[in-house]
Write an enzyme that holds these catalytic residues in place. Structure first.
Site, short mmCIF file in Angstrom:
data_model
loop_
_atom_site.label_atom_id
_atom_site.label_comp_id
_atom_site.label_asym_id
_atom_site.label_seq_id
_atom_site.Cartn_x
_atom_site.Cartn_y
_atom_site.Cartn_z
N CYS A 86 27.02 19.02 -25.07
CA CYS A 86 26.10 17.02 -25.12
C CYS A 86 25.16 17.44 -26.10
O CYS A 86 24.17 16.71 -26.52
CB CYS A 86 25.54 16.78 -23.98
SG CYS A 86 24.44 18.08 -23.19
N GLU A 130 30.59 16.89 -16.35
CA GLU A 130 29.36 15.57 -16.58
C GLU A 130 28.93 16.34 -18.06
O GLU A 130 29.01 16.51 -19.11
CB GLU A 130 28.63 16.17 -15.88
CG GLU A 130 27.32 16.40 -16.04
CD GLU A 130 26.12 17.07 -16.49
OE1 GLU A 130 25.50 17.21 -16.45
OE2 GLU A 130 26.78 18.07 -16.98
N ARG A 177 16.60 13.47 -13.20
CA ARG A 177 17.67 13.85 -14.72
C ARG A 177 18.82 12.78 -14.04
O ARG A 177 19.68 12.77 -12.50
CB ARG A 177 18.52 15.26 -14.02
CG ARG A 177 18.71 15.90 -15.52
CD ARG A 177 19.32 17.04 -15.05
NE ARG A 177 19.78 18.38 -16.04
CZ ARG A 177 19.12 19.00 -16.58
NH1 ARG A 177 17.99 19.34 -16.60
NH2 ARG A 177 19.48 19.15 -17.87
N ARG A 179 22.49 11.77 -15.31
CA ARG A 179 23.92 12.18 -16.61
C ARG A 179 24.68 11.41 -15.78
O ARG A 179 24.93 10.54 -15.24
CB ARG A 179 24.15 13.19 -16.16
CG ARG A 179 22.97 14.38 -16.28
CD ARG A 179 22.76 14.94 -17.65
NE ARG A 179 21.90 16.06 -18.30
CZ ARG A 179 21.01 16.09 -19.07
NH1 ARG A 179 20.13 14.81 -19.06
NH2 ARG A 179 20.05 16.49 -19.25
#
Length: 578
Positions: A86, A130, A177, A179
């Site tokens: 990513c 993810e 976090r 995601r």
């Protein structure tokens, strides 16, 4: 006859140090990783691969550039997982400068596509990926294009795909976090066959909704199609528009998209940064900040305005706000980044204040805990503390994978998953001692207070249960309180989370549901308590309930094979505001 052992063969791409594997194995014994690939092109020293092999063994492990791996060398599998790289969408860089799916590492998405495509009729029934949350808005010049390309390419391969952007801290996990999680099902799979209406699947009954409850944000629901070839999607999707059409939750079927913005619903226990720290007495001295260095850290963390000159000679003032210093122990940690390690003062590294008043950086074991990895998972003689921190900055929160893995298993096999390797939420301040602290904890059942005044809550759990013929008169009689006995506990679905139950509706065969009750108490009891003549002392769940109100007419619903349905009140009371 012994119960059949289910098996889900898993292939893990871009495996890192095994976050997907830990989460899935924490969800069920049935998830078996048979092949995995981890290759970091930017470094000669393959730290993540070293750690992966040290923890899980070399069998089935590939430390080779995925571009060079032939599909025939990847064994057939049921589930493909991976946190595909990513860097091009990283929140650490300006989105306007990101290359998106056409960037250097964005092209690795097409390696996933290549493998799925070349597997043909042997491609996995399920996929689970993810990525960073910005994926849904990338690139800046054509918001949502990258995600549209991914969805369109998966649709063309026969997948139904749902997604959610999840902040782990919103669901009690120890790190803030955010995601994007993507789960897909081949159209002929048992999971895809259970989808009846896209909207209800996303908001109430789907894999993601069951794993992580939410309520739909008003005014954010949308439906649209992704049309054209992949090249046409790439060239024209959402062109000239300011905002991405993708909400943070949604479902795509045959390129039809239902999308909504999800607001998390969670009232369970919450982990904090402070609750995952080790005792000050076992912290190596190198992690403490000296008095001489402390002012440098304070400066980096503080608000500032700096005069700068651009490459073109333009003078401007660079400004940034202050960061918490030290970090709040009573809250989840901030997002861990790859630059967390090392002694140099930094705005983004975590600093905590100890009981003695000293300041220190976080240990690698504490960074592991923020991502819900086992203690010392990345400990390896060839991997430095700085690289251990880097690996955690690149990792995911294993608890998210665990919950989605549990939900996916339940949808596939219609039973609760079992694992001897659940992810632990209680950590020892002196981690080398007492392994018993990591055993499962038995939580008490929740008690809901009686209601003199109430407002119906559409996102609260509702259990619908069959009333047997000999008990129908009792439930048709108008009384302020009722007691409901389940069948013997061995026949009650273990997939129903008792600690989340709030409402109950009795199901009358041939009629459906009508009356709504508040579940005041759930306890263990037996039928002989009120029917001693039966001598039936087998343990059962007992619901002590208070009548609230009724629907105008009976409504038919479909129960599961155990004659129960675990849903949300909003699914039955459709007129409730969402």
């Amino acid at each position: 006859m012994a119960k059949k052992q289910h098996k889900i063969r898993v292939v893990e791409l871009f495996a890192g140090v095994g976050g997907f594997r830990i989460g899935l194995e924490g969800a069920s014994e049935s998830y078996e990783t048979i092949w995995n690939n981890q290759w970091e092109p930017s470094t000669q020293h393959q730290d993540a691969s070293l750690v992966y092999k040290a923890r899980f063994g070399s069998q089935g492990h590939s430390n080779k550039d995925i571009n060079l791996v032939q599909t025939k060398d990847i064994p057939d599998h049921d589930l493909m997982v991976g946190g595909f790289p990513c860097q091009d969408y990283s929140v650490a860089a300006s989105l306007s400068r990101s290359g998106g799916i056409e960037g250097k590492k964005g092209v690795l998405w097409w390696q996933i596509h290549r493998i799925l495509n070349e597997k043909g009729d042997k491609r996995p029934k399920y996929i689970f990926f993810e990525n960073v949350d910005r994926l849904l808005n990338s690139p800046a010049t054509q918001r949502g294009r990258d995600f549209a390309i991914i969805l369109a390419s998966l649709a063309d391969l026969g997948y139904v795909v749902e997604w959610r952007i999840i902040n782990a801290a919103d669901y009690g996990m120890p790190q803030r976090r955010r995601r994007t999680y993507i789960v897909g099902y081949q159209k002929d799979s048992v999971v895809a066959q259970k989808i009846e209406q896209m909207e209800e699947w996303v908001e109430f009954d789907g894999v993601m909704a069951k794993a992580f409850e939410f309520k739909a944000k008003k005014g954010t629901k949308s439906k649209f199609d992704i049309e054209g070839s992949i090249k046409e999607v790439s060239d024209g999707f959402n062109k000239g528009k300011k905002d991405s059409p993708f909400g943070n939750a949604g479902l795509m079927m045959d390129r039809h998209v239902y999308s909504v913005d999800a607001e998390p619903v969670y009232d369970g226990p919450r982990q904090t940064l402070g609750g995952n720290l080790v005792d000050e007495d076992v912290v190596p001295e190198e992690f403490f900040i000296t008095e001489e260095e402390l002012p440098k850290w304070q400066y980096e963390k503080g608000a500032k305005k700096i005069n700068r000159v651009s490459k073109e000679g333009y003078e401007y003032v660079f400004s940034e706000g202050g960061m918490a210093f030290p970090d709040h122990l009573e809250q989840p940690s901030r997002t861990i980044i790859t630059g967390e390690g090392g002694t140099a003062p930094s705005r983004f590294k975590h600093v905590v204040k100890t009981k003695s008043g000293r300041y220190r950086r976080l240990l690698p074991i504490e960074l592991e805990r923020m991502n819900m990895f086992p203690d010392n998972h990345t400990l390896h003689p060839e991997v430095s503390d700085g690289r251990r921190a880097f690996l955690m900055g690149n990792a995911l929160v294993c608890g998210i994978v665990e919950q989605i893995g549990k939900s996916l298993y339940q949808f596939i096999f219609d039973e609760a998953p079992v694992s001897t390797r659940p992810i632990f939420t209680v950590r020892d301040a002196v981690p080398m001692l007492d392994l018993k602290l990591f055993e499962d904890e038995v939580k008490p059942l929740v008690v809901n207070l009686p209601k003199k005044q109430y407002e119906l809550d559409p996102v609260k759990h509702l259990l619908i249960g069959l009333v047997k013929k000999d008990n129908e008169k009792y439930f048709l009689k108008e009384e302020p309180t009722k007691i409901y006995y389940t069948g013997k506990t061995k026949s009650f679905p273990s997939t129903i989370a008792l600690n989340k139950l709030y409402y109950f509706m009795p199901y009358i065969k041939g009629k459906g549901v009508r009356d709504l009750y508040l579940i005041r108490i759930v306890r263990i009891g037996n039928k002989a308590e009120i029917h001693p003549e039966t001598g039936d002392e087998d343990p059962r769940l007992v619901f002590e309930m208070e009548y609230l109100e009724s629907l105008t007419n009976y409504k038919m619903v479909q129960l599961n094979k155990y004659w129960y349905k675990d849903t949300l009140l909003g699914m039955i009371f459709k007129d409730l505001p969402l």
